[in-house]
Design an enzyme around this catalytic site. Structure first.
Site, PDB file in Angstrom:
ATOM      1  N   ILE A  71       0.869  -1.174   0.000  1.00 28.51           N
ATOM      2  CA  ILE A  71       0.000   0.000   0.000  1.00 28.51           C
ATOM      3  C   ILE A  71       0.905   1.224   0.000  1.00 28.51           C
ATOM      4  CG2 ILE A  71      -1.882   1.198   1.169  1.00 28.51           C
ATOM      5  CD1 ILE A  71      -2.290  -1.519   2.743  1.00 28.51           C
ATOM      6  N   HIS A  99      -7.593   7.253   1.450  1.00 26.21           N
ATOM      7  CA  HIS A  99      -7.693   5.840   1.083  1.00 26.21           C
ATOM      8  C   HIS A  99      -6.529   5.019   1.643  1.00 26.21           C
ATOM      9  CE1 HIS A  99      -9.285   2.515  -1.225  1.00 26.21           C
ATOM     10  NE2 HIS A  99      -8.098   2.305  -1.761  1.00 26.21           N
TER      11      HIS A  99
END
EC number: 2.5.1.78
Length: 154
Positions: free
Chosen positions: A85, A92
């Site tokens: 990520i 987000h």
């Protein structure tokens, strides 16, 4: 990295274990490198290739669902979560990082099954690439060490 001390343990032996790996495809160049390093380290620890089940899911938020299915199958001594990520310009990043991390931990506790969490959370691609090999290896070592420990405690 950055002077962190990981400590040491006795020689790890994974010969008797079955390991499940769930890899997120998002940021696939990084997660492929994580997976390759992880599988190489599992082999070095004695885990036979036939005892490694490797599946891919779209992204980090889907990793826990596949981990849960593996945990419920009762076929694995430990599981490994792989993902990447990278922070963007919106909230987000925090959502995905927090929710996936929390779910992985909850599954490990709910199923009393070791789950090595190597879902990288980085500021940029360069940081992810700098960590992809070592964190893949670390995940394999954590899975085997914890499988041995829980086996001993049973």
């Amino acid at each position: 990295m950055f002077g962190a001390e990981k400590g040491s343990t006795d020689k790890l032996d994974g010969r008797k274990f079955s390991i499940g790996i769930v890899q997120a495809r998002f940021n696939e160049s990084v997660t492929n490198a994580l997976a390759e390093a992880c599988k190489q380290e599992l082999a070095a620890l004695g885990v036979e290739e036939k005892n490694i089940k490797h599946v891919k899911v779209p992204g980090a938020l889907e990793v826990p669902c596949a981990l849960q299915a593996m945990a419920e199958s009762d076929k694995y001594d430990a599981l490994i979560a792989l993902g990447c990520i990278i922070r963007g310009e919106t909230y987000h990043f925090e959502l995905v990082a927090n929710e996936s991390g929390s779910a992985v931990t909850r599954l490990a506790l709910d199923y009393q099954l070791p789950i090595a969490n190597a879902i990288l959370t980085t500021e940029n691609l360069a940081q992810a690439e700098a960590r992809q090999i070592e964190k893949g290896r670390d995940a394999a070592r954590v899975a085997v060490e914890m499988a041995n420990l829980l086996d001993e405690l049973a």
